[in-house]
Design an enzyme around this catalytic site. Sequence first.
Site, mmCIF file in Angstrom:
data_model
loop_
_atom_site.group_PDB
_atom_site.id
_atom_site.type_symbol
_atom_site.label_atom_id
_atom_site.label_comp_id
_atom_site.label_asym_id
_atom_site.label_seq_id
_atom_site.Cartn_x
_atom_site.Cartn_y
_atom_site.Cartn_z
ATOM 1 N N TYR A 70 -14.769 1.343 9.897
ATOM 2 C CA TYR A 70 -13.347 1.857 9.996
ATOM 3 C C TYR A 70 -13.066 2.014 11.173
ATOM 4 C CZ TYR A 70 -9.026 4.274 8.459
ATOM 5 O OH TYR A 70 -7.566 4.559 8.456
ATOM 6 N N GLY B 182 1.006 -1.114 -0.082
ATOM 7 C CA GLY B 182 0.014 -0.091 -0.013
ATOM 8 C C GLY B 182 1.019 1.299 -0.157
ATOM 9 N N PHE B 183 0.267 2.481 0.243
ATOM 10 C CA PHE B 183 0.795 3.637 0.177
ATOM 11 C C PHE B 183 1.805 3.684 1.090
ATOM 12 C CE2 PHE B 183 -0.050 8.109 1.915
ATOM 13 C CZ PHE B 183 1.068 8.900 1.078
ATOM 14 N N LYS C 183 -10.733 0.542 14.406
ATOM 15 C CA LYS C 183 -9.706 1.300 14.756
ATOM 16 C C LYS C 183 -9.301 1.381 16.154
ATOM 17 C CE LYS C 183 -7.094 1.658 10.787
ATOM 18 N NZ LYS C 183 -5.745 1.190 10.410
ATOM 19 N N LYS D 4 3.902 -11.210 20.464
ATOM 20 C CA LYS D 4 3.960 -12.017 21.871
ATOM 21 C C LYS D 4 4.810 -13.297 21.796
ATOM 22 C CE LYS D 4 0.817 -14.291 25.260
ATOM 23 N NZ LYS D 4 0.062 -15.160 24.574
ATOM 24 N N LYS E 75 -12.663 -6.769 9.901
ATOM 25 C CA LYS E 75 -11.733 -8.077 10.298
ATOM 26 C C LYS E 75 -10.230 -7.717 10.314
ATOM 27 C CE LYS E 75 -12.777 -12.095 8.212
ATOM 28 N NZ LYS E 75 -13.202 -13.034 7.467
ATOM 29 N N ARG F 76 -9.799 9.453 -2.385
ATOM 30 C CA ARG F 76 -9.531 10.552 -1.229
ATOM 31 C C ARG F 76 -9.322 11.820 -1.946
ATOM 32 N NH1 ARG F 76 -5.402 7.135 2.719
ATOM 33 N NH2 ARG F 76 -4.948 5.866 0.922
ATOM 34 N N GLY G 261 -3.952 -2.626 -2.386
ATOM 35 C CA GLY G 261 -2.589 -2.306 -2.638
ATOM 36 C C GLY G 261 -2.112 -2.866 -4.202
ATOM 37 N N VAL H 113 -3.837 -11.004 6.645
ATOM 38 C CA VAL H 113 -3.530 -11.029 7.981
ATOM 39 C C VAL H 113 -4.905 -11.478 8.807
ATOM 40 C CG1 VAL H 113 -1.876 -9.567 7.818
ATOM 41 C CG2 VAL H 113 -4.058 -8.420 8.347
HETATM 42 P P1 NAD Z 1 -3.372 1.635 1.429
HETATM 43 O O1 NAD Z 1 -4.814 0.958 0.949
HETATM 44 O O2 NAD Z 1 -2.383 2.194 0.451
HETATM 45 O O3 NAD Z 1 -2.765 0.545 1.963
HETATM 46 C C1 NAD Z 1 -3.160 -0.550 2.790
HETATM 47 C C2 NAD Z 1 -2.519 -1.898 2.354
HETATM 48 O O4 NAD Z 1 -3.179 -2.933 3.212
HETATM 49 C C3 NAD Z 1 -2.965 -2.407 0.809
HETATM 50 O O5 NAD Z 1 -1.677 -2.706 0.370
HETATM 51 C C4 NAD Z 1 -3.869 -3.531 1.063
HETATM 52 O O6 NAD Z 1 -3.922 -4.377 0.050
HETATM 53 C C5 NAD Z 1 -3.388 -3.985 2.297
HETATM 54 N N1 NAD Z 1 -4.250 -4.973 3.138
HETATM 55 C C6 NAD Z 1 -5.478 -4.772 3.686
HETATM 56 N N2 NAD Z 1 -6.202 -5.689 4.222
HETATM 57 C C7 NAD Z 1 -5.385 -6.569 4.237
HETATM 58 C C8 NAD Z 1 -5.489 -7.954 4.810
HETATM 59 N N3 NAD Z 1 -6.497 -8.499 5.294
HETATM 60 N N4 NAD Z 1 -4.339 -8.704 4.793
HETATM 61 C C9 NAD Z 1 -3.026 -8.181 3.972
HETATM 62 N N5 NAD Z 1 -2.993 -6.981 3.618
HETATM 63 C C10 NAD Z 1 -4.157 -6.290 3.640
HETATM 64 O O7 NAD Z 1 -3.778 2.727 2.477
HETATM 65 P P2 NAD Z 1 -2.727 3.528 3.335
HETATM 66 O O8 NAD Z 1 -3.174 5.011 3.152
HETATM 67 O O9 NAD Z 1 -1.357 3.092 3.089
HETATM 68 O O10 NAD Z 1 -2.930 3.193 4.944
HETATM 69 C C11 NAD Z 1 -2.279 2.243 5.649
HETATM 70 C C12 NAD Z 1 -2.582 2.197 7.050
HETATM 71 O O11 NAD Z 1 -2.457 3.543 7.602
HETATM 72 C C13 NAD Z 1 -4.094 1.730 7.368
HETATM 73 O O12 NAD Z 1 -3.879 1.064 8.390
HETATM 74 C C14 NAD Z 1 -4.857 2.976 7.829
HETATM 75 O O13 NAD Z 1 -5.706 2.953 8.451
HETATM 76 C C15 NAD Z 1 -3.406 3.977 8.039
HETATM 77 N N6 NAD Z 1 -3.683 5.600 8.136
HETATM 78 C C16 NAD Z 1 -3.687 5.929 6.807
HETATM 79 C C17 NAD Z 1 -3.785 7.407 6.539
HETATM 80 C C18 NAD Z 1 -3.616 8.149 5.392
HETATM 81 O O14 NAD Z 1 -3.739 9.463 5.371
HETATM 82 N N7 NAD Z 1 -3.026 7.619 4.502
HETATM 83 C C19 NAD Z 1 -4.632 7.927 7.961
HETATM 84 C C20 NAD Z 1 -5.010 7.253 8.926
HETATM 85 C C21 NAD Z 1 -4.490 6.112 8.915
HETATM 86 N N1 UDP Z 2 -13.720 15.306 -0.725
HETATM 87 C C1 UDP Z 2 -14.215 16.206 -1.656
HETATM 88 N N2 UDP Z 2 -14.253 16.036 -2.971
HETATM 89 C C2 UDP Z 2 -13.528 14.755 -3.445
HETATM 90 C C3 UDP Z 2 -13.239 13.908 -2.364
HETATM 91 C C4 UDP Z 2 -13.246 14.137 -0.955
HETATM 92 O O1 UDP Z 2 -14.876 17.347 -1.464
HETATM 93 O O2 UDP Z 2 -13.629 14.335 -4.392
HETATM 94 C C5 UDP Z 2 -13.803 15.834 0.763
HETATM 95 C C6 UDP Z 2 -14.347 14.950 1.468
HETATM 96 O O3 UDP Z 2 -15.866 14.911 1.888
HETATM 97 C C7 UDP Z 2 -13.599 15.107 2.949
HETATM 98 C C8 UDP Z 2 -12.264 15.821 2.602
HETATM 99 O O4 UDP Z 2 -12.409 16.064 1.215
HETATM 100 O O5 UDP Z 2 -14.426 16.278 3.657
HETATM 101 C C9 UDP Z 2 -11.324 14.625 2.876
HETATM 102 O O6 UDP Z 2 -11.555 13.487 2.173
HETATM 103 P P1 UDP Z 2 -10.624 12.194 2.194
HETATM 104 O O7 UDP Z 2 -11.613 11.158 1.351
HETATM 105 O O8 UDP Z 2 -9.482 12.488 1.451
HETATM 106 O O9 UDP Z 2 -10.395 11.615 3.701
HETATM 107 P P2 UDP Z 2 -11.185 11.789 5.167
HETATM 108 O O10 UDP Z 2 -10.303 12.746 5.908
HETATM 109 O O11 UDP Z 2 -12.601 12.350 4.998
HETATM 110 O O12 UDP Z 2 -11.150 10.399 5.439
#
Ligand code: NAD
Ligand code: UDP
Length: 328
Positions: A146, A11-12, A150, A106, A92, A187, A37, A58
Amino acid sequence: MKKILITGAAGFLGSHLCDRFIKEGYQVFGMDNFITGDFKNISHLADNPNFEFIDHDVTEFIDFKGDLDYILHFASPASPIDYLKIPIQTLKVGSLGTHNLLGLAKAKGARILIASTSEIYGDPLVHPQTEDYYGNVNTIGPRGVYDEAKRFQESITMAYHTFHGVETRIVRIFNTYGPRMRLNDGRVIPAFMGQALRGEDLTVFGDGSQTRSFCYVDDQVEGIYRLLLSDYSHPVNIGNPHEISIRDFAEEIIKLTGTTQKVIYKDLPVNDPMQRQPDITLAKKILGWEPKVDRAEGMKITFDYFKSLTEEELYKSEHKDFTGFIKE
Ligand code: NAD
Ligand code: UDP
């Protein structure tokens, strides 16, 4: 050589964390099931002797052979549209997945850091959000799958810490952006940049007065790295406190991209938080961390990344007509 398992590696954020820990001299095991991802994010590591990829969900028992020093649990759908499309998997991975990884930590005597989120504060009534705020979440709203996964993740992590003595860390990540975000994950940054590149109008949800605070990925990774190596086991906010309304942000993107398109307004998704800004006093104090990359610089790097994508990637429209999130 220290060994670290990173879930969500394709993922990102996970892929950037793999890069960082390889750079720091770790043996990195990346785990993912590709549900949101993309292998492209880690393809540059395929021949790296310090990287091994494990294709695994996982939420199923994790049979890991050998020692582990650290675990980073980042697997989870992370965009609102993703977790509305796959709500059960989202619940899940935060619950069963986290339980499996805590059990693994652990068994191996490893330190584990889990990726929590600003979403645990819900639509916050305290602003900016401090770690001692309990939040305002609608358990049965569309974001509940979500947010509550969390919140459960934080609870079970603290329970493993207090009951089993596992070394745990909890990062509350606020909106983070940068290269390798999925263009069509819904997003706001990929959405606006994709629209600008395709010559479409920019879709602002609601009247755009809701705010967010955007953190560049390198800053986020630095905060996570420092937190993992710290001795602090309670949750820590990592994010950039510079807050902007989504309406003003759309104007910034129009200037940055040079698009001649306009802003159009659409319905606000249900339970969309109206304000969000991290209070990072704690991170400054215990980690000596604060963000370094300003929004203009980070957005330029991110736009250059999106510009480098192929036509096929640009026009892939997995979420285009997906409006389920908007309707009550
Ligand atoms: P993403 O979707 O790019 O990456 C998530 C990755 O997890 C993906 O590659 C997906 O395939 C993998 N994945 C999901 N379910 C799985 C499973 N059951 N088994 C194995 N792999 C699995 O998202 P991201 O933005 O990189 O977010 C990564 C983490 O950071 C997440 O836990 C997310 O909740 C947290 N997070 C991200 C942001 C953000 O702004 N990017 C903000 C808050 C929290
Ligand atoms: N948003 C928007 N236009 C879009 C996508 C998102 O105005 O095409 C808004 C969304 O309603 C939220 C903010 O941008 O208020 C951030 O959304 P995002 O999905 O990036 O993340 P969030 O912080 O809501 O999880």
